[in-house]
Design a protein around this motif. Structure first.
Motif, PDB file in Angstrom:
ATOM      1  N   SER A   1       0.862  -1.194  -0.043  1.00 17.48           N
ATOM      2  CA  SER A   1       0.005   0.035  -0.024  1.00 17.48           C
ATOM      3  C   SER A   1       0.737   1.279   0.064  1.00 17.48           C
ATOM      4  CB  SER A   1      -1.015   0.084   1.097  1.00 17.48           C
ATOM      5  OG  SER A   1      -1.209   1.329   1.763  1.00 17.48           O
ATOM      6  N   ASP A   2       0.452   2.336  -0.596  1.00 18.64           N
ATOM      7  CA  ASP A   2       1.031   3.608  -0.415  1.00 18.64           C
ATOM      8  C   ASP A   2       1.218   4.171   0.902  1.00 18.64           C
ATOM      9  OD1 ASP A   2       1.443   3.529  -3.259  1.00 18.64           O
ATOM     10  OD2 ASP A   2      -0.171   4.949  -3.484  1.00 18.64           O
ATOM     11  N   ARG A   3       0.304   3.485   1.760  1.00 18.57           N
ATOM     12  CA  ARG A   3       0.434   3.920   3.248  1.00 18.57           C
ATOM     13  C   ARG A   3       1.628   3.439   3.991  1.00 18.57           C
ATOM     14  NH1 ARG A   3      -3.486   6.130   6.017  1.00 18.57           N
ATOM     15  NH2 ARG A   3      -5.284   5.318   4.855  1.00 18.57           N
ATOM     16  N   VAL A   4       2.504   2.582   3.424  1.00 20.54           N
ATOM     17  CA  VAL A   4       3.254   2.158   4.118  1.00 20.54           C
ATOM     18  C   VAL A   4       4.798   3.160   3.853  1.00 20.54           C
ATOM     19  CG1 VAL A   4       5.364   0.141   4.197  1.00 20.54           C
ATOM     20  CG2 VAL A   4       2.779  -0.175   3.743  1.00 20.54           C
ATOM     21  N   ALA A   5       5.258   3.374   4.992  1.00 18.29           N
ATOM     22  CA  ALA A   5       6.301   4.493   4.764  1.00 18.29           C
ATOM     23  C   ALA A   5       7.788   3.827   5.107  1.00 18.29           C
ATOM     24  CB  ALA A   5       6.141   5.588   5.916  1.00 18.29           C
ATOM     25  N   ALA A   6       7.822   2.750   5.734  1.00 19.31           N
ATOM     26  CA  ALA A   6       9.035   2.012   6.131  1.00 19.31           C
ATOM     27  C   ALA A   6       8.710   0.627   6.891  1.00 19.31           C
ATOM     28  CB  ALA A   6       9.579   2.832   7.502  1.00 19.31           C
ATOM     29  N   LEU A   7       9.818  -0.065   6.848  1.00 23.47           N
ATOM     30  CA  LEU A   7       9.771  -1.479   7.477  1.00 23.47           C
ATOM     31  C   LEU A   7      10.493  -1.326   8.871  1.00 23.47           C
ATOM     32  CD1 LEU A   7      10.287  -4.078   4.635  1.00 23.47           C
ATOM     33  CD2 LEU A   7       8.140  -3.289   5.549  1.00 23.47           C
ATOM     34  N   PHE A   8      10.401  -2.373   9.847  1.00 19.84           N
ATOM     35  CA  PHE A   8      10.786  -2.039  11.082  1.00 19.84           C
ATOM     36  C   PHE A   8      11.026  -3.473  11.642  1.00 19.84           C
ATOM     37  CE2 PHE A   8      11.359  -1.367  15.716  1.00 19.84           C
ATOM     38  CZ  PHE A   8      11.386  -0.381  15.788  1.00 19.84           C
ATOM     39  N   LEU A   9      12.376  -3.701  11.647  1.00 21.09           N
ATOM     40  CA  LEU A   9      12.804  -5.234  12.261  1.00 21.09           C
ATOM     41  C   LEU A   9      12.444  -5.227  13.688  1.00 21.09           C
ATOM     42  CD1 LEU A   9      13.929  -8.062  11.819  1.00 21.09           C
ATOM     43  CD2 LEU A   9      16.234  -6.949  11.766  1.00 21.09           C
ATOM     44  N   GLY A  10      11.901  -6.463  14.166  1.00 23.20           N
ATOM     45  CA  GLY A  10      11.848  -6.700  15.707  1.00 23.20           C
ATOM     46  C   GLY A  10      12.443  -7.778  15.767  1.00 23.20           C
ATOM     47  N   ALA A  11      13.608  -8.045  16.246  1.00 26.52           N
ATOM     48  CA  ALA A  11      14.655  -8.953  16.562  1.00 26.52           C
ATOM     49  C   ALA A  11      14.235 -10.073  17.808  1.00 26.52           C
ATOM     50  CB  ALA A  11      15.964  -8.853  16.482  1.00 26.52           C
ATOM     51  N   GLU A  12      13.296  -9.227  18.628  1.00 26.59           N
ATOM     52  CA  GLU A  12      13.255 -10.143  19.992  1.00 26.59           C
ATOM     53  C   GLU A  12      12.197 -11.260  19.569  1.00 26.59           C
ATOM     54  OE1 GLU A  12      15.521  -9.733  22.494  1.00 26.59           O
ATOM     55  OE2 GLU A  12      16.244  -8.266  21.127  1.00 26.59           O
ATOM     56  N   ASP A  13      10.924 -10.721  19.099  1.00 27.49           N
ATOM     57  CA  ASP A  13      10.119 -11.813  18.867  1.00 27.49           C
ATOM     58  C   ASP A  13      10.372 -12.753  17.597  1.00 27.49           C
ATOM     59  OD1 ASP A  13       8.599 -10.756  20.698  1.00 27.49           O
ATOM     60  OD2 ASP A  13       6.724  -9.956  19.733  1.00 27.49           O
ATOM     61  N   LEU A  14      11.135 -12.082  16.861  1.00 23.34           N
ATOM     62  CA  LEU A  14      11.667 -12.997  15.667  1.00 23.34           C
ATOM     63  C   LEU A  14      12.419 -14.104  15.869  1.00 23.34           C
ATOM     64  CD1 LEU A  14      11.708 -13.504  12.597  1.00 23.34           C
ATOM     65  CD2 LEU A  14      13.734 -12.115  12.456  1.00 23.34           C
ATOM     66  N   THR A  15      13.462 -13.985  16.851  1.00 27.64           N
ATOM     67  CA  THR A  15      14.309 -14.817  17.347  1.00 27.64           C
ATOM     68  C   THR A  15      13.475 -15.990  18.162  1.00 27.64           C
ATOM     69  OG1 THR A  15      15.068 -13.486  19.123  1.00 27.64           O
ATOM     70  CG2 THR A  15      16.729 -13.640  17.169  1.00 27.64           C
ATOM     71  N   ALA A  16      12.603 -15.660  18.754  1.00 29.85           N
ATOM     72  CA  ALA A  16      11.504 -16.427  19.555  1.00 29.85           C
ATOM     73  C   ALA A  16      10.938 -17.477  18.356  1.00 29.85           C
ATOM     74  CB  ALA A  16      10.519 -16.080  20.391  1.00 29.85           C
ATOM     75  N   ASP A  17      10.289 -16.785  17.509  1.00 30.84           N
ATOM     76  CA  ASP A  17       9.592 -17.457  16.309  1.00 30.84           C
ATOM     77  C   ASP A  17      10.694 -18.558  15.759  1.00 30.84           C
ATOM     78  OD1 ASP A  17       7.452 -17.794  14.946  1.00 30.84           O
ATOM     79  OD2 ASP A  17       7.729 -16.395  13.487  1.00 30.84           O
ATOM     80  N   LEU A  18      11.765 -18.069  15.530  1.00 25.12           N
ATOM     81  CA  LEU A  18      12.874 -18.683  14.778  1.00 25.12           C
ATOM     82  C   LEU A  18      13.483 -19.893  15.754  1.00 25.12           C
ATOM     83  CD1 LEU A  18      15.132 -15.946  13.063  1.00 25.12           C
ATOM     84  CD2 LEU A  18      13.349 -17.491  11.853  1.00 25.12           C
ATOM     85  N   ARG A  19      12.987 -19.786  16.848  1.00 21.10           N
ATOM     86  CA  ARG A  19      13.638 -20.671  18.023  1.00 21.10           C
ATOM     87  C   ARG A  19      15.026 -20.765  17.988  1.00 21.10           C
ATOM     88  NH1 ARG A  19       9.594 -25.628  16.498  1.00 21.10           N
ATOM     89  NH2 ARG A  19       7.778 -24.149  15.998  1.00 21.10           N
ATOM     90  N   CYS A  20      15.417 -19.530  17.890  1.00 24.44           N
ATOM     91  CA  CYS A  20      17.068 -19.280  18.367  1.00 24.44           C
ATOM     92  C   CYS A  20      17.300 -18.492  19.299  1.00 24.44           C
ATOM     93  CB  CYS A  20      17.783 -19.047  17.002  1.00 24.44           C
ATOM     94  SG  CYS A  20      17.359 -17.471  16.298  1.00 24.44           S
ATOM     95  N   GLN A  21      18.599 -18.247  20.016  1.00 29.48           N
ATOM     96  CA  GLN A  21      19.093 -17.488  20.783  1.00 29.48           C
ATOM     97  C   GLN A  21      19.108 -15.949  20.320  1.00 29.48           C
ATOM     98  OE1 GLN A  21      19.151 -17.252  24.409  1.00 29.48           O
ATOM     99  NE2 GLN A  21      18.129 -19.436  24.195  1.00 29.48           N
TER     100      GLN A  21
END
Lengths: 470, 293
Positions: free
Chosen positions: B142-162
């Motif tokens: 969408s044109d509304r999206v101005a930027a992406l933002f990486l959130g590593a804490e939840d991501l690593t939990a989802d990836l099952r890594c430290q």
């Protein structure tokens, strides 16, 4: 010959204490002090009345003093600082006679010139020998410097040393020599080590405090004063200590060899000494165990008396050679007058201590304070009490900007060039009030409960009683 | 300019009112993880009132609402959108459909409030494996999206890594997000460095993020803001070089030259584009030069 007497009662009797006299105490044991309460209890038992207590500072541990006031044992107080507990009672009108507040330099000056003569001085000594040589550097109640007790030792008519660590004569490395001492009393404990010095003083982790501290260090960096030979004093508050931490980094990065650090000394100042930021520390009082250890072991860390620290009537005092001091405030007004005596409701909760002395002496006197406290803006039109006159204050640092006293146009320009957020004090007041709203004016009670004596002896301001419901 | 973005808990009034003084280019008022479910309503009102009544200086305000799989996110937007936040940070964005769902409700509110459409931008927070894999679709949804933002804490939990300080485990996610965001023509912001006492670690981590192409970096601690700003600011040398590039172009145009070289290196379109970005950033920081007339 021995000056050792068997009890406090005997010492008080030997000193010839009578109704109407002045007794004095000191605050090197801070909130851990047992001596003032112990002595006053004994005096009350002896039936002596109408005494003036002259104490360099009064802490919450000295709350029993209120009962001695109620019972007529104590009818006047002279001090440099009064903590909130007793302060509240005084503000409510506990005493008929106004408390006299002096500064840490003004007090010894008034003792030396006979304005406030001391009949009997009681000196708490962490170590002493039977002839009265004593020090704060050793013993289970070690507190470091005895700075505030020196003038009383030198000028009081009678001097009683009270110790919980009696050592054989002669005590090594004494602070106060036997030549001033009339008798020595041994007691079980002169204080609670937990209250005497904190284990460690800590740099603030509060983000707002860190912003202010970082600004403060940058103000010093760009003041033109930070060069070889630089001298510095800061308080033990979290933001002030953090400022010292940032300043240390700047001094080390720029390889600046300072001259001396002054004041109540904390472990952070000791770190600066050890890192090579200063050649010496001049210590009127230690705030933590690291400072006590340092004054005991490092010859560059020197004990000084309150007279030498800040007296305006000596030929010179260390504050006269001070470059920069960082100070606090409960309020500051648009003329840069500072209040450190009362809280925003008008209750006594502090005192000048060395505030006015260092502000008067230092080339740059800086106040660090948040824009607001407890929903009240820090900048007001008129402070509730003038503790330090605005002419002696150069800069106010808040998280919302830095206000420079208009008398220092050159400094304001330098700081602005350095990219610091300079703001007029009236604009800063408006900015704070935009957050908090403008507070209602305080109601003043009918009675004067305390007088603020300026360091040169005049009356700087009066503190009024606080009416019911405020 | 968003070099640094500082998270502030939405239920802590003292932090909210002091947010503008902490040195960050943008502050993120957090209604999600920092706020317990029972306090969501109070935090929403606090954040709304802070935005409405407090002068937050030049600080951009971003609000992290609750994710669209909760019952809170619409109520969050109802309160926050009228105050025109700079961006809405949308947590746990996993697909373009999530962007469209949140975007549709924002459009509805914008219409109701009489705002132009796309007044309020969206910044999807990519913090799931699915989100990383869908990064380009999300960024270009969408044109509304101005930027992406990486959130590593939840991501690593989802990836099952430290989650580690060195961050090897998020190397792929970082480069994937930068590539996706740039491909979609939007900005991209790096995850916070979470050891608030490690002053050297934040410098290293921010420098890595800058080297990978991130626009800026978020922080959970005001202590990290200064280092992030420093790392993401152009250096004086870079600014001087950018002006030299622009001057060389001007001179070449005057002389009617086609190809231009500076210090023996050809100046081509990407170098000019970078010089323009550097000068724009320098101007925002007050380090730019007076326009030559």
């Amino acid at each position: 010959m021995s000056k050792l007497v068997s009890s406090l009662r005997e010492a008080v009797a030997l000193a010839g204490l009578r109704d109407g006299m002045t007794v004095s105490f000191h605050h090197h044991l801070r909130n851990g002090d047992y001596v003032l309460n112990m002595v006053m209890e004994e005096i009350a038992r002896l039936g002596v009345k109408d005494l003036t207590v002259n104490a360099s500072s009064l802490f919450d541990t000295h709350a029993p003093l209120a009962d001695h006031i109620r019972n007529g044992v104590v009818t006047a107080i002279q001090t440099d600082y009064m903590a909130a507990g007793l302060g509240k009672e005084i503000s409510r009108g506990l005493m008929a006679k106004p408390v006299q507040f002096r500064t840490h330099g003004g007090r010894p000056s008034a003792i030396a010139d006979g304005t406030t003569p001391i009949d009997v001085a009681f000196i708490a000594a962490p170590s002493a020998d039977p002839m009265g040589n004593c020090t704060g550097k050793f013993g289970k109640s070690a507190c470091g410097s005895l700075g505030y007790a020196f003038p009383d030792a030198m000028y009081a008519k009678k001097v009683i040393v009270i110790t919980d660590n009696l050592v054989p004569y002669p005590l090594q490395d004494w602070s106060i020599p036997e030549i001033y001492v009339d008798c020595v009393v041994q007691v079980e404990a002169i204080g609670d080590p937990k209250g005497i010095v904190s284990g460690t003083t800590r740099i603030t982790r509060d983000p707002v405090g860190l912003v202010m501290a970082s600004y403060a260090a940058k103000v010093i960096e760009h003041s033109g004063l930070l060069q070889d030979g630089f001298s510095f004093q800061t308080g033990a508050g979290g933001a002030s200590l953090a400022a010292a931490g940032f300043l240390k980094d700047i001094m080390l990065a720029k390889n600046i060899q300072g001259s001396f650090g002054l004041g109540g000394i904390t472990g952070y100042m000791v770190d600066m000494l050890q890192a090579g930021c200063f050649q010496s520390l001049l210590d009127v009082q230690c705030f933590d165990l690291k400072a006590v250890e340092s004054i005991r072991t490092d010859p560059r860390h020197q004990e000084i008396s309150a007279l030498h620290y800040a007296s305006p009537s000596m030929r010179s005092a260390v504050v006269d050679s001070l470059d920069v001091v960082i100070l606090g405030a409960t309020e500051i007004d648009t003329d840069f007058n500072v209040n450190v005596h009362t809280d925003s409701n008008g209750y006594i909760m502090g005192g000048s201590g060395g505030h006015s002395d260092t502000a008067a002496g230092a080339k740059l006197a800086m106040i660090i304070a948040p824009m607001s406290r407890a929903r009240l803006p820090i900048v007001t039109d008129h402070v509730t009490c003038v503790s330090t006159p605005g002419k002696d204050i150069d800069v106010l640092v808040t998280q919302g900007g830095i206000a420079v006293n208009p008398k220092n146009a050159g400094l304001a320009a330098r700081l602005k060039d350095a990219g610091l957020p300079i703001i007029g004090i009236h604009d800063l007041k408006a900015k704070a009030e935009a957050m908090t709203g403008a507070p209602k004016p305080l109601r003043k009670g009918a009675r004067v409960v305390a007088e603020v004596v300026s360091r040169d002896g005049g009356i700087l301001d009066q503190i009024y009683s606080v009416p019911e419901g405020q | 300019m968003r070099r640094s973005m500082l998270f502030l808990p939405g239920n802590t009034p003292r932090m909210l009112i002091n947010g503008a003084f902490l040195g960050a280019d943008a502050i993120i008022f957090d209604l999600e993880d920092a706020v317990a479910p029972a306090e969501k309503d109070a935090a929403r009102i606090l954040v709304r009132n802070t935005m409405r009544y407090m002068d937050l200086g030049g600080c951009e305000v971003i609000v992290r609402i609750n994710s669209i799989d909760t019952g809170f996110w619409k109520a969050d937007l109802d309160q926050i959108l009228p105050e025109k936040p700079g961006l809405i940070l949308l947590p746990k964005t996993g697909s373009a459909a999530d962007v469209l769902e949140a975007g549709a409700y924002i459009t509805e509110l914008e219409d109701k409030l009489g705002f132009d459409r796309n007044t309020v931008g969206l910044m999807p927070l990519i913090e799931t494996a699915l989100g990383v894999e869908n990064a380009y679709a999300i960024a270009s949804a969408s044109d509304r999206v101005a930027a992406l933002f990486l959130g590593a804490e939840d991501l690593t939990a989802d990836l099952r890594c430290q989650r580690t300080k060195a961050g090897r485990e998020i190397e792929y996610a970082r480069t994937r997000l930068v590539t996706a965001a740039r491909a979609a023509g939007v900005d991209v912001y790096d995850t916070p460095f979470t050891d608030v006492n490690d002053d050297e670690g934040i410098e290293v981590d921010a420098a890595l993020a800058k080297a990978l192409g991130f626009t800026g970096k978020a922080s959970i601690s005001p202590r990290h803001v200064e280092a992030i700003n420093r790392v993401f600011s152009p250096t004086q040398k870079e600014i001087d070089y950018a002006y030299e590039v622009m001057e060389a172009i001007r001179v070449a145009k005057e002389q009617g030259k086609g190809a231009i070289a500076l210090y023996g290196k050809m100046i081509d379109a990407p170098i000019v584009a970078r010089a323009e970005q550097t000068i724009a950033a320098a101007k925002e920081m007050g380090l730019g030069r007076e326009e030559q007339v």
